[in-house]
Scaffold this motif. Structure first.
Motif, PDB file in Angstrom:
ATOM      1  N   SER A 100       0.857  -1.188   0.000  1.00 15.31           N
ATOM      2  CA  SER A 100       0.000   0.000   0.000  1.00 15.31           C
ATOM      3  C   SER A 100       0.892   1.238   0.000  1.00 15.31           C
ATOM      4  O   SER A 100       2.112   1.124  -0.164  1.00 15.31           O
ATOM      5  CB  SER A 100      -0.927   0.002   1.230  1.00 15.31           C
ATOM      6  OG  SER A 100      -0.169   0.057   2.427  1.00 15.31           O
ATOM      7  N   THR A 101       0.305   2.411   0.175  1.00 21.29           N
ATOM      8  CA  THR A 101       1.064   3.658   0.282  1.00 21.29           C
ATOM      9  C   THR A 101       0.564   4.444   1.485  1.00 21.29           C
ATOM     10  O   THR A 101      -0.576   4.265   1.919  1.00 21.29           O
ATOM     11  CB  THR A 101       0.913   4.529  -0.986  1.00 21.29           C
ATOM     12  OG1 THR A 101      -0.475   4.786  -1.216  1.00 21.29           O
ATOM     13  CG2 THR A 101       1.509   3.835  -2.199  1.00 21.29           C
ATOM     14  N   ASP A 102       1.439   5.295   2.024  1.00 19.86           N
ATOM     15  CA  ASP A 102       1.010   6.131   3.143  1.00 19.86           C
ATOM     16  C   ASP A 102       0.662   7.523   2.655  1.00 19.86           C
ATOM     17  O   ASP A 102       0.729   7.832   1.459  1.00 19.86           O
ATOM     18  CB  ASP A 102       2.064   6.159   4.256  1.00 19.86           C
ATOM     19  CG  ASP A 102       3.314   6.950   3.871  1.00 19.86           C
ATOM     20  OD1 ASP A 102       3.385   7.501   2.751  1.00 19.86           O
ATOM     21  OD2 ASP A 102       4.240   7.018   4.708  1.00 19.86           O
ATOM     22  N   GLN A 103       0.295   8.423   3.593  1.00 19.67           N
ATOM     23  CA  GLN A 103      -0.158   9.765   3.220  1.00 19.67           C
ATOM     24  C   GLN A 103       0.964  10.619   2.641  1.00 19.67           C
ATOM     25  O   GLN A 103       0.705  11.634   1.988  1.00 19.67           O
ATOM     26  CB  GLN A 103      -0.794  10.481   4.429  1.00 19.67           C
ATOM     27  CG  GLN A 103       0.165  10.766   5.574  1.00 19.67           C
ATOM     28  CD  GLN A 103       0.239   9.634   6.567  1.00 19.67           C
ATOM     29  OE1 GLN A 103      -0.074   8.491   6.242  1.00 19.67           O
ATOM     30  NE2 GLN A 103       0.649   9.932   7.782  1.00 19.67           N
ATOM     31  N   ASN A 104       2.222  10.203   2.842  1.00 16.86           N
ATOM     32  CA  ASN A 104       3.355  10.953   2.303  1.00 16.86           C
ATOM     33  C   ASN A 104       3.828  10.420   0.956  1.00 16.86           C
ATOM     34  O   ASN A 104       4.827  10.893   0.412  1.00 16.86           O
ATOM     35  CB  ASN A 104       4.528  10.921   3.302  1.00 16.86           C
ATOM     36  CG  ASN A 104       4.174  11.590   4.613  1.00 16.86           C
ATOM     37  OD1 ASN A 104       3.562  12.651   4.646  1.00 16.86           O
ATOM     38  ND2 ASN A 104       4.539  10.951   5.714  1.00 16.86           N
ATOM     39  N   GLY A 105       3.129   9.430   0.434  1.00 14.94           N
ATOM     40  CA  GLY A 105       3.486   8.880  -0.869  1.00 14.94           C
ATOM     41  C   GLY A 105       4.515   7.767  -0.820  1.00 14.94           C
ATOM     42  O   GLY A 105       4.946   7.281  -1.869  1.00 14.94           O
ATOM     43  N   LEU A 106       4.923   7.351   0.374  1.00 19.76           N
ATOM     44  CA  LEU A 106       5.853   6.232   0.478  1.00 19.76           C
ATOM     45  C   LEU A 106       5.110   4.913   0.261  1.00 19.76           C
ATOM     46  O   LEU A 106       3.956   4.772   0.663  1.00 19.76           O
ATOM     47  CB  LEU A 106       6.521   6.208   1.856  1.00 19.76           C
ATOM     48  CG  LEU A 106       7.554   7.286   2.165  1.00 19.76           C
ATOM     49  CD1 LEU A 106       8.045   7.148   3.599  1.00 19.76           C
ATOM     50  CD2 LEU A 106       8.733   7.228   1.188  1.00 19.76           C
ATOM     51  N   ASN A 107       5.773   3.982  -0.388  1.00 21.34           N
ATOM     52  CA  ASN A 107       5.223   2.645  -0.533  1.00 21.34           C
ATOM     53  C   ASN A 107       5.411   1.894   0.782  1.00 21.34           C
ATOM     54  O   ASN A 107       6.389   2.122   1.502  1.00 21.34           O
ATOM     55  CB  ASN A 107       5.939   1.890  -1.659  1.00 21.34           C
ATOM     56  CG  ASN A 107       5.744   2.564  -2.996  1.00 21.34           C
ATOM     57  OD1 ASN A 107       4.629   2.751  -3.443  1.00 21.34           O
ATOM     58  ND2 ASN A 107       6.847   2.945  -3.627  1.00 21.34           N
ATOM     59  N   ILE A 108       4.504   1.000   1.103  1.00 21.89           N
ATOM     60  CA  ILE A 108       4.596   0.195   2.316  1.00 21.89           C
ATOM     61  C   ILE A 108       4.398  -1.262   1.947  1.00 21.89           C
ATOM     62  O   ILE A 108       3.430  -1.612   1.273  1.00 21.89           O
ATOM     63  CB  ILE A 108       3.525   0.571   3.359  1.00 21.89           C
ATOM     64  CG1 ILE A 108       3.403   2.070   3.540  1.00 21.89           C
ATOM     65  CG2 ILE A 108       3.838  -0.109   4.699  1.00 21.89           C
ATOM     66  CD1 ILE A 108       2.206   2.471   4.400  1.00 21.89           C
ATOM     67  N   ARG A 109       5.329  -2.102   2.372  1.00 18.00           N
ATOM     68  CA  ARG A 109       5.139  -3.541   2.251  1.00 18.00           C
ATOM     69  C   ARG A 109       4.946  -4.083   3.664  1.00 18.00           C
ATOM     70  O   ARG A 109       5.820  -3.950   4.518  1.00 18.00           O
ATOM     71  CB  ARG A 109       6.330  -4.208   1.570  1.00 18.00           C
ATOM     72  CG  ARG A 109       6.175  -5.725   1.478  1.00 18.00           C
ATOM     73  CD  ARG A 109       6.954  -6.299   0.343  1.00 18.00           C
ATOM     74  NE  ARG A 109       6.413  -5.846  -0.942  1.00 18.00           N
ATOM     75  CZ  ARG A 109       6.957  -6.153  -2.122  1.00 18.00           C
ATOM     76  NH1 ARG A 109       8.027  -6.926  -2.169  1.00 18.00           N
ATOM     77  NH2 ARG A 109       6.428  -5.697  -3.238  1.00 18.00           N
ATOM     78  N   ILE A 110       3.797  -4.690   3.891  1.00 22.62           N
ATOM     79  CA  ILE A 110       3.434  -5.177   5.227  1.00 22.62           C
ATOM     80  C   ILE A 110       3.434  -6.701   5.233  1.00 22.62           C
ATOM     81  O   ILE A 110       2.816  -7.340   4.382  1.00 22.62           O
ATOM     82  CB  ILE A 110       2.049  -4.649   5.640  1.00 22.62           C
ATOM     83  CG1 ILE A 110       2.061  -3.118   5.704  1.00 22.62           C
ATOM     84  CG2 ILE A 110       1.630  -5.232   6.994  1.00 22.62           C
ATOM     85  CD1 ILE A 110       0.697  -2.497   5.900  1.00 22.62           C
ATOM     86  N   TYR A 111       4.149  -7.254   6.190  1.00 25.78           N
ATOM     87  CA  TYR A 111       4.178  -8.702   6.413  1.00 25.78           C
ATOM     88  C   TYR A 111       3.425  -8.971   7.711  1.00 25.78           C
ATOM     89  O   TYR A 111       3.845  -8.540   8.788  1.00 25.78           O
ATOM     90  CB  TYR A 111       5.616  -9.208   6.540  1.00 25.78           C
ATOM     91  CG  TYR A 111       6.490  -8.875   5.350  1.00 25.78           C
ATOM     92  CD1 TYR A 111       6.598  -9.755   4.274  1.00 25.78           C
ATOM     93  CD2 TYR A 111       7.213  -7.688   5.303  1.00 25.78           C
ATOM     94  CE1 TYR A 111       7.403  -9.461   3.183  1.00 25.78           C
ATOM     95  CE2 TYR A 111       8.019  -7.383   4.219  1.00 25.78           C
ATOM     96  CZ  TYR A 111       8.112  -8.265   3.161  1.00 25.78           C
ATOM     97  OH  TYR A 111       8.906  -7.958   2.084  1.00 25.78           O
ATOM     98  N   ARG A 112       2.306  -9.664   7.604  1.00 29.38           N
ATOM     99  CA  ARG A 112       1.481  -9.939   8.775  1.00 29.38           C
ATOM    100  C   ARG A 112       1.329 -11.458   8.944  1.00 29.38           C
ATOM    101  O   ARG A 112       0.969 -12.156   8.008  1.00 29.38           O
ATOM    102  CB  ARG A 112       0.102  -9.291   8.610  1.00 29.38           C
ATOM    103  CG  ARG A 112      -0.661  -9.120   9.918  1.00 29.38           C
ATOM    104  CD  ARG A 112      -1.969  -8.386   9.683  1.00 29.38           C
ATOM    105  NE  ARG A 112      -1.807  -7.058   9.171  1.00 29.38           N
ATOM    106  CZ  ARG A 112      -1.564  -5.986   9.919  1.00 29.38           C
ATOM    107  NH1 ARG A 112      -1.429  -6.122  11.226  1.00 29.38           N
ATOM    108  NH2 ARG A 112      -1.450  -4.797   9.366  1.00 29.38           N
ATOM    109  N   ALA A 113       1.660 -11.937  10.144  1.00 32.67           N
ATOM    110  CA  ALA A 113       1.617 -13.378  10.391  1.00 32.67           C
ATOM    111  C   ALA A 113       0.200 -13.917  10.253  1.00 32.67           C
ATOM    112  O   ALA A 113      -0.752 -13.304  10.735  1.00 32.67           O
ATOM    113  CB  ALA A 113       2.160 -13.682  11.781  1.00 32.67           C
TER     114      ALA A 113
END
Length: 197
Positions: A100-113
């Motif tokens: 996904s992306t955050d409000q500042n335009g950075l990409n986010i890769r989330i690893y959730r167990a």
């Protein structure tokens, strides 16, 4: 120093091309390489030798100190993040990956167990610009429990862009440690690095 030291207790092709591609894929780690990031930061810290301002709070008592860490100190400090690596054979297939992306335009890769109660690292998030090599922030949670104690740590690293690549600028860790027959200890450590100009 004793007060601060307590806080430190508490990742159509030709046959030849196809072979190379398969070999590269086999050598790739399935999740983000947090251990590799820590190793690169240790190399930068050893060569650039920043000072660090540390604000530590334990059960409401606060202390602030500025210091110069040596290489052994940095290894011990960043060991907390190395321990949060999810690139272990036993953990393969244990995480759902979401981008996904955050409000500042950075990409986010989330690893959730998929089974948070069964792993020590239920969550890891990598904030990056354009590619995962341009990491800007790491967020993770580390849980450890046995018959004698239970520990929960929420940790974060912030990095900035530099000629050497991503460079650690801040880190923090907060959480609770509960030992058998003792009260819980609540702590928070926030550190800001200042590099020589």
């Amino acid at each position: 120093m004793r007060f601060l030291s307590i806080t430190f207790l508490l990742f159509s092709i030709t046959a030849c091309d196809y072979t190379n591609q398969v070999s590269e894929e086999l050598n790739q780690e399935p999740y983000y390489d947090l251990t590799g990031l820590v190793e690169r930061q240790l190399a930068h810290l050893n060569s650039l030798r920043p000072s660090v301002e540390i604000m530590a709070t334990i059960n409401g008592q606060q202390e602030v100190e500025t210091m110069q860490k040596d290489s052994a100190d940095w290894v011990e400090t960043l060991k907390l993040f190395s321990e949060a690596s999810i690139n272990r054979p036993v953990l393969q297939g244990s995480y759902q990956v979401k981008d996904s992306t955050d409000q500042n335009g950075l990409n986010i890769r989330i690893y959730r167990a998929q089974q948070p109660a069964d792993v020590e690292i239920p969550y890891l998030a990598v904030y990056y610009q354009d590619t995962l090599q341009n990491v800007r922030k790491i967020e993770t949670v580390f849980l450890e429990k046995n018959a004698l104690y239970r520990t929960e740590r929420r940790m974060e690293m912030q990095l900035s862009s530099s000629e050497q690549g991503p460079l650690l600028t801040k880190y923090q860790s907060s959480g609770t440690q509960k030992m058998i027959f003792r009260d819980s200890v609540h702590y928070r450590v926030e550190a800001t690095l200042k590099y020589p100009s």
